[in-house]
Design a protein around this motif. Structure first.
Motif, PDB file in Angstrom:
ATOM      1  N   LYS A 142      10.368   2.417  -7.069  1.00  0.00           N
ATOM      2  CA  LYS A 142       9.093   1.912  -6.550  1.00  0.00           C
ATOM      3  C   LYS A 142       7.927   2.237  -7.476  1.00  0.00           C
ATOM      4  O   LYS A 142       7.000   1.443  -7.621  1.00  0.00           O
ATOM      5  CB  LYS A 142       8.813   2.458  -5.153  1.00  0.00           C
ATOM      6  CG  LYS A 142       7.564   1.828  -4.543  1.00  0.00           C
ATOM      7  CD  LYS A 142       7.405   2.120  -3.089  1.00  0.00           C
ATOM      8  CE  LYS A 142       6.209   1.339  -2.554  1.00  0.00           C
ATOM      9  NZ  LYS A 142       6.081   1.465  -1.126  1.00  0.00           N
ATOM     10  N   ALA A 143       7.973   3.383  -8.117  1.00  0.00           N
ATOM     11  CA  ALA A 143       6.868   3.791  -8.995  1.00  0.00           C
ATOM     12  C   ALA A 143       6.755   2.913 -10.241  1.00  0.00           C
ATOM     13  O   ALA A 143       5.744   2.981 -10.937  1.00  0.00           O
ATOM     14  CB  ALA A 143       7.041   5.249  -9.400  1.00  0.00           C
ATOM     15  N   TYR A 144       7.741   2.108 -10.511  1.00  0.00           N
ATOM     16  CA  TYR A 144       7.748   1.297 -11.732  1.00  0.00           C
ATOM     17  C   TYR A 144       7.793  -0.203 -11.454  1.00  0.00           C
ATOM     18  O   TYR A 144       7.882  -0.993 -12.383  1.00  0.00           O
ATOM     19  CB  TYR A 144       8.953   1.684 -12.597  1.00  0.00           C
ATOM     20  CG  TYR A 144       8.976   3.150 -12.893  1.00  0.00           C
ATOM     21  CD1 TYR A 144       8.152   3.688 -13.876  1.00  0.00           C
ATOM     22  CD2 TYR A 144       9.784   4.019 -12.164  1.00  0.00           C
ATOM     23  CE1 TYR A 144       8.148   5.042 -14.133  1.00  0.00           C
ATOM     24  CE2 TYR A 144       9.780   5.376 -12.419  1.00  0.00           C
ATOM     25  CZ  TYR A 144       8.961   5.877 -13.403  1.00  0.00           C
ATOM     26  OH  TYR A 144       8.941   7.219 -13.654  1.00  0.00           O
ATOM     27  N   LEU A 145       7.751  -0.595 -10.198  1.00  0.00           N
ATOM     28  CA  LEU A 145       7.942  -2.006  -9.850  1.00  0.00           C
ATOM     29  C   LEU A 145       6.635  -2.790  -9.816  1.00  0.00           C
ATOM     30  O   LEU A 145       6.242  -3.357  -8.805  1.00  0.00           O
ATOM     31  CB  LEU A 145       8.671  -2.135  -8.508  1.00  0.00           C
ATOM     32  CG  LEU A 145      10.172  -2.185  -8.632  1.00  0.00           C
ATOM     33  CD1 LEU A 145      10.829  -2.219  -7.261  1.00  0.00           C
ATOM     34  CD2 LEU A 145      10.630  -3.360  -9.462  1.00  0.00           C
ATOM     35  N   TRP A 146       5.963  -2.867 -10.956  1.00  0.00           N
ATOM     36  CA  TRP A 146       4.762  -3.680 -11.090  1.00  0.00           C
ATOM     37  C   TRP A 146       5.073  -5.154 -10.792  1.00  0.00           C
ATOM     38  O   TRP A 146       4.222  -5.891 -10.313  1.00  0.00           O
ATOM     39  CB  TRP A 146       4.179  -3.532 -12.496  1.00  0.00           C
ATOM     40  CG  TRP A 146       5.146  -3.885 -13.571  1.00  0.00           C
ATOM     41  CD1 TRP A 146       6.031  -3.043 -14.174  1.00  0.00           C
ATOM     42  CD2 TRP A 146       5.350  -5.171 -14.149  1.00  0.00           C
ATOM     43  NE1 TRP A 146       6.781  -3.731 -15.100  1.00  0.00           N
ATOM     44  CE2 TRP A 146       6.378  -5.042 -15.105  1.00  0.00           C
ATOM     45  CE3 TRP A 146       4.758  -6.412 -13.954  1.00  0.00           C
ATOM     46  CZ2 TRP A 146       6.826  -6.111 -15.868  1.00  0.00           C
ATOM     47  CZ3 TRP A 146       5.210  -7.486 -14.715  1.00  0.00           C
ATOM     48  CH2 TRP A 146       6.235  -7.319 -15.656  1.00  0.00           C
ATOM     49  N   GLN A 147       6.324  -5.574 -11.044  1.00  0.00           N
ATOM     50  CA  GLN A 147       6.713  -6.961 -10.780  1.00  0.00           C
ATOM     51  C   GLN A 147       6.568  -7.275  -9.289  1.00  0.00           C
ATOM     52  O   GLN A 147       6.179  -8.374  -8.909  1.00  0.00           O
ATOM     53  CB  GLN A 147       8.168  -7.223 -11.207  1.00  0.00           C
ATOM     54  CG  GLN A 147       8.447  -6.944 -12.651  1.00  0.00           C
ATOM     55  CD  GLN A 147       9.023  -5.544 -12.868  1.00  0.00           C
ATOM     56  OE1 GLN A 147       8.634  -4.583 -12.212  1.00  0.00           O
ATOM     57  NE2 GLN A 147       9.936  -5.423 -13.816  1.00  0.00           N
ATOM     58  N   ARG A 148       6.891  -6.297  -8.455  1.00  0.00           N
ATOM     59  CA  ARG A 148       6.739  -6.464  -7.010  1.00  0.00           C
ATOM     60  C   ARG A 148       5.265  -6.689  -6.665  1.00  0.00           C
ATOM     61  O   ARG A 148       4.935  -7.514  -5.823  1.00  0.00           O
ATOM     62  CB  ARG A 148       7.282  -5.230  -6.286  1.00  0.00           C
ATOM     63  CG  ARG A 148       7.183  -5.301  -4.783  1.00  0.00           C
ATOM     64  CD  ARG A 148       7.850  -4.069  -4.149  1.00  0.00           C
ATOM     65  NE  ARG A 148       7.750  -4.117  -2.710  1.00  0.00           N
ATOM     66  CZ  ARG A 148       6.778  -3.538  -2.007  1.00  0.00           C
ATOM     67  NH1 ARG A 148       5.824  -2.850  -2.607  1.00  0.00           N
ATOM     68  NH2 ARG A 148       6.761  -3.634  -0.691  1.00  0.00           N
ATOM     69  N   GLY A 149       4.389  -5.959  -7.324  1.00  0.00           N
ATOM     70  CA  GLY A 149       2.954  -6.132  -7.101  1.00  0.00           C
ATOM     71  C   GLY A 149       2.496  -7.542  -7.427  1.00  0.00           C
ATOM     72  O   GLY A 149       1.685  -8.130  -6.700  1.00  0.00           O
ATOM     73  N   LEU A 150       3.006  -8.105  -8.512  1.00  0.00           N
ATOM     74  CA  LEU A 150       2.661  -9.489  -8.865  1.00  0.00           C
ATOM     75  C   LEU A 150       3.125 -10.456  -7.785  1.00  0.00           C
ATOM     76  O   LEU A 150       2.384 -11.353  -7.372  1.00  0.00           O
ATOM     77  CB  LEU A 150       3.299  -9.882 -10.202  1.00  0.00           C
ATOM     78  CG  LEU A 150       2.764  -9.210 -11.449  1.00  0.00           C
ATOM     79  CD1 LEU A 150       3.538  -9.692 -12.676  1.00  0.00           C
ATOM     80  CD2 LEU A 150       1.291  -9.466 -11.628  1.00  0.00           C
ATOM     81  N   SER A 151       4.344 -10.265  -7.323  1.00  0.00           N
ATOM     82  CA  SER A 151       4.871 -11.141  -6.273  1.00  0.00           C
ATOM     83  C   SER A 151       4.033 -11.029  -5.007  1.00  0.00           C
ATOM     84  O   SER A 151       3.714 -12.038  -4.375  1.00  0.00           O
ATOM     85  CB  SER A 151       6.332 -10.786  -5.971  1.00  0.00           C
ATOM     86  OG  SER A 151       7.155 -11.064  -7.084  1.00  0.00           O
ATOM     87  N   LEU A 152       3.667  -9.805  -4.648  1.00  0.00           N
ATOM     88  CA  LEU A 152       2.842  -9.608  -3.452  1.00  0.00           C
ATOM     89  C   LEU A 152       1.484 -10.290  -3.615  1.00  0.00           C
ATOM     90  O   LEU A 152       0.952 -10.886  -2.672  1.00  0.00           O
ATOM     91  CB  LEU A 152       2.678  -8.117  -3.163  1.00  0.00           C
ATOM     92  CG  LEU A 152       3.962  -7.395  -2.725  1.00  0.00           C
ATOM     93  CD1 LEU A 152       3.762  -5.886  -2.772  1.00  0.00           C
ATOM     94  CD2 LEU A 152       4.410  -7.860  -1.358  1.00  0.00           C
TER      95      LEU A 152
END
Length: 176
Positions: free
Chosen positions: A115-125
């Motif tokens: 979770k601490a490295y999932l910047w890609q998830r932030g983009l999707s959100l």
């Protein structure tokens, strides 16, 4: 504005930087298709498709966690989490943003360290207008990786949608 080069992360190339800079001045969220068209249309697409591959710390973090698990006898969930992250990235590129979040969430469930490295998830959100969750994801990433200027910009974009530009500026994450 001068760009500095970090040891573990290359500088943003001018065509890509100008795109990210335009995000700060945009009044409305961009669609995934607009984002992908901007990145891969001519001449930027030509520029990005023909450049030499670059390797950042983000490519190695999931692998390192898998190696650590192998050495310490940890579970195999980290390998499955890496596969879920790759599937999430692929789904995002294909325009299935909802599916990408599901895969990123699955990766976190399998290996919470991711979770601490999932910047890609932030983009999707962000593209799903889930700005509060996106801002939280980017804040977690910046806390782990304080040199990450891009995540602080994306956090600002999420918070600008939630609280307005002035308040988002007051909360802006300063990267080192």
């Amino acid at each position: 504005m001068a760009l500095t080069q970090h040891v573990l992360k290359p500088t943003i190339n001018p065509p890509l930087y100008s795109f990210h800079r335009s995000l700060l001045t945009s009044k409305a969220p961009l669609s995934v298709q607009t984002h992908m068209n901007s990145l891969f249309s001519t001449p930027r697409g030509h520029y990005l498709q023909n450049r030499a591959p670059t390797f950042t710390r983000r490519l190695f973090i999931p692998s390192v966690s898998g190696i650590w698990d192998a050495l310490t006898g940890g579970n195999n969930n980290s390998r499955e989490a890496v596969v879920a992250i790759r599937r999430g990235m692929l789904l995002f590129r294909q325009g299935d943003v909802v599916g990408s979040v599901a895969e990123f969430d699955k990766a976190i469930e399998l290996d919470p360290r991711q979770k601490a490295y999932l910047w890609q998830r932030g983009l999707s959100l962000y593209y799903l207008d889930r700005f509060e969750e996106g801002a939280e994801q980017f804040r977690i990433d910046v806390a782990q990786n304080p040199n990450d200027t891009e995540e602080s910009i994306w956090c600002f974009l999420c918070e600008a949608q939630l609280y307005g530009v002035d308040e988002a500026r007051n909360q802006f994450l300063e990267a080192r």
